[in-house]
Design a protein around this motif. Sequence first.
Motif, mmCIF file in Angstrom:
data_model
loop_
_atom_site.group_PDB
_atom_site.id
_atom_site.type_symbol
_atom_site.label_atom_id
_atom_site.label_comp_id
_atom_site.label_asym_id
_atom_site.label_seq_id
_atom_site.Cartn_x
_atom_site.Cartn_y
_atom_site.Cartn_z
ATOM 1 N N GLY A 98 0.802 -1.219 0.000
ATOM 2 C CA GLY A 98 0.000 0.000 0.000
ATOM 3 C C GLY A 98 0.832 1.264 0.000
ATOM 4 N N ARG A 118 -10.816 -7.341 -7.140
ATOM 5 C CA ARG A 118 -10.235 -6.338 -6.248
ATOM 6 C C ARG A 118 -9.457 -7.018 -5.126
ATOM 7 N NH1 ARG A 118 -15.667 -2.582 -5.378
ATOM 8 N NH2 ARG A 118 -16.009 -2.086 -7.587
ATOM 9 N N LYS A 163 -7.606 -6.145 -1.196
ATOM 10 C CA LYS A 163 -7.631 -5.176 -0.102
ATOM 11 C C LYS A 163 -6.247 -5.109 0.530
ATOM 12 C CE LYS A 163 -11.334 -4.765 2.366
ATOM 13 N NZ LYS A 163 -12.435 -4.983 3.347
ATOM 14 N N LYS A 190 -4.353 -2.973 3.528
ATOM 15 C CA LYS A 190 -4.488 -2.060 4.667
ATOM 16 C C LYS A 190 -5.834 -1.337 4.643
ATOM 17 C CE LYS A 190 0.455 -1.336 5.394
ATOM 18 N NZ LYS A 190 1.573 -0.357 5.483
ATOM 19 N N ARG A 242 -7.828 -0.625 2.199
ATOM 20 C CA ARG A 242 -8.215 0.044 0.954
ATOM 21 C C ARG A 242 -8.286 -0.969 -0.180
ATOM 22 N NH1 ARG A 242 -7.902 5.642 0.653
ATOM 23 N NH2 ARG A 242 -7.101 6.682 2.518
ATOM 24 N N LYS A 243 -9.161 -0.699 -1.157
ATOM 25 C CA LYS A 243 -9.348 -1.621 -2.268
ATOM 26 C C LYS A 243 -8.558 -1.149 -3.491
ATOM 27 C CE LYS A 243 -13.921 -3.119 -0.724
ATOM 28 N NZ LYS A 243 -15.372 -3.175 -1.033
ATOM 29 N N TYR A 244 -7.895 -2.119 -4.129
ATOM 30 C CA TYR A 244 -7.057 -1.837 -5.294
ATOM 31 C C TYR A 244 -7.333 -2.866 -6.389
ATOM 32 C CZ TYR A 244 -4.119 0.863 -2.015
ATOM 33 O OH TYR A 244 -3.647 1.753 -1.076
ATOM 34 N N LYS A 253 -5.802 2.357 -6.966
ATOM 35 C CA LYS A 253 -7.003 2.373 -6.130
ATOM 36 C C LYS A 253 -8.260 2.216 -6.977
ATOM 37 C CE LYS A 253 -5.050 5.207 -2.412
ATOM 38 N NZ LYS A 253 -5.096 6.518 -1.720
#
Length: 375
Positions: A332, A352, A354, A356, A358-360, A370
């Motif tokens: 991240g 997708r 995840k 930390k 957040r979705k990437y 992101k």
Amino acid sequence: MKKLIAVLALGASIATVAAPETTIVQASTINDTAKQNSFSGVTYAEQVLAQEGIKYNDFSAANPINYRNGKPEGVVIHETATPNATARNECIYFNREWMNIYSYVHAFVDKTGVIQMTSPDYGVWGAGPVANNRFVQVELCEENNLADFAKGVNNDAIYVAQILHRYNLEPDNAVHDGKGTIWSHHAVSTFLGGTDHTDPDGYFAKWGYSMDDFFDLVKYYYDQGTPADNAPVDNDTVTPPAPATPAKKPAVLPKPVATKVLIHNALVYDENGVATDLPTKKAGTKLTIYGNQTIKKRKYLQIGVNQYVVASNVEGKLRPLSHNAYLYDGKGKRVGTNKLYRGNYVRTYGGRVKIKGRKYYPIDVNQFVKVGNFK
């Protein structure tokens, strides 16, 4: 075909050992001790190798040896002549080297259980050209104490009893007259030829044991039948032999069509689109692709015998950016100051992920954008 015939003519055989100094033990006591142990079960080479991250080199797929009468006529008992080598050790070695040493058997057995290398529906290279298209062949690993020896022969005897039941064969000791269903490698050398090995006699003699004693143990388990034929047993009694899992006929892979890099971690699925127990393929892995297949309206790429990964983890999908976007690594953390600009299409791979919280989307190995930057 000429090469295969030449190989078989070599009489490829498993190594034997000269008779060591004999340890005087009552064989009846060994069988009594053996019967106090539960069957440790059968594991398949593909499972063992997958745990080690090793490719399974399917012997029967490469060399389907048909039995002369359409099914096995019996079982040949070998021993490895490799002190302290476990069934797992032998499995890994023979999977890697069989095409170089021209030797292979159906199963390895030690105190911990049985590792079946390939389907017993086809022959192997274990006891010379006369025996290879007649018999299932089983290698017993060498143990270094009497208790473990008893566990090993117990597992071996139960597995052999399973094989006899599976192919509707009755126990018949071939050691003395060359006629029967239970053979030693020594008996093959004596009565059939094509090999000159004498195992497992020397190893058995070390413990005051013999093929006659082993035959008695096989007969004991054979007469118990299968679990379906017997009442349930307590945990502290010997587990009767379970029916062997029917093996699929060996499949042959088509010619590879490409080598591609996996960008998104991928589960391995079977031909029905069901996730297997094989280890997850990690991003960055180079995959040999043998074609593609649509399973339940989803595209998969074939990477092995009955092994598939979801195509989007390799081929990706173009998505339009709605915002300028930075690149991030697998932790991240932003990578550099370069941006991907809105309005452009970026290829993302798989679903997708995840990081930390957040979705990437993955866009390359260890490169992420992101999800919020896409439409």
